[in-house]
Design a protein around this motif. Sequence first.
Motif: not given
Length: 453
Positions: A30-36, A246-248
């Motif tokens: 969820l966090s890694i693919l947040k933008p998608e 997401g912060f990075l």
Amino acid sequence: MYKNPYIHRWVIVGTMVIAIVCNYLDRQLLSILKPEILGHFNIGDIEFAWILNVFLICYAVMYPVSGILVDKFGPKPVMFGGIAAWSLACIGGGLSQDVYQFAVCRGILGLAEPTIFTGQLVAVTLWFEKRTRATANSICQAGGSIGTMCAPLAVAWMVRYFPWQDVFIIAGVAGLIIAGIWWIVYRRPRPEFLSITLGEPKGMTLRDTRSFSVGALFGTSALWGVLLIRLVSDPVWYFINFWLPGFLRDLGVEQGLGVQETLDMIQYIGGIPFLVGATCGVLASAYSDKLVARGWNALKSRKAVMSLSACVAPVIALVPLLSHWHSVSFTLRLGLITAVFAIVAFMCLVWLYNIGVVIAETFPVKNVATVAGIACGAGAVGAACFNLVVGSLMATMGEYLFYCMGFLHPIATIVLLRLVKPAEPQQEKCGTCSIASDKNNDNDVCGLDAAPN
């Protein structure tokens, strides 16, 4: 293989490590693919925070329930059901047609995931004696860091060749395979081996050991201590897990990097804090076992290691300062911020690796999963409340969040030292026999349930 319990217990540990790796991989998607995901469902950070909280609220509610289930039925069936359920939920997330279906799947994921952690702690307690228990527990828990570390590499690679929805499906199928392996591998230790790991007289079984009733547990200061510790300290770890990638990536966007460039950046540096944290956390836990081997009281050794690690907590306050340090190169800023998060991850993991062992050495073995479930549920509640603040303030007042996080583990240290002490059920003589019973427990050991002479 089971004929040599000293070998078989490490096979069990290895299986639990792989299961926890899959657990954290599913969680990190969820966090890694947040933008998608945000782009696909046309939502923003506030809605994203609520999706996180659907997971966390379900996670918090189910943690105490999973602990009670593990204490009643044992780690094998409860963990098998949990691994299978969260894997199916992950597949469901990839098949979701709208954000509401997606949120429901994340909720089911939250309901299923606590089973692995309460079950894992009981399995380690039953299979390992005190002088090796913290090391074994930390290796199991390190599976979470391995999963978090590998997730950016694996997901960034897969998303190049598959839609993001397929990544969820692939991760879920892997989890179903692990569930089958767990069912085959796990066995309860034999009574003669159990007497060694629990330090009980030969011939005693789990049925013969005393325990608290669930209601009586809330009358102990130790339960309130571990509950407050998780409530106060867990938000820092959840922040690193859910918001760090997401912060990075947001820092990269501010620097002018494209979406794929930020994803590539996370692929190479996103796992560093978790690798450093896991490695140092296992070493710190092994050191606490070494102190026990030297003659230290087991509980005292865990407290000492946890308290010392909390001294680095205020370093997280440097993150907003480094983020705005535009007089140096972006690469240097990114490296320094990653180093800070590595130090904080180390501290968080020392606490997470050892607090379960503290519970195992503070409460009767038949209460370990229940107490862990109650405490971890409190941690998830704290993280859910914290996420609401993060989601609404990250873009405007994020620096204050980092300042607050710098004080959370020192506060937890005070609670650890003041409230967490060995808890023993009150005893009184049974009217029909000479067996000592727990007047707070509805399942006293008496009559035919007592160990044979």
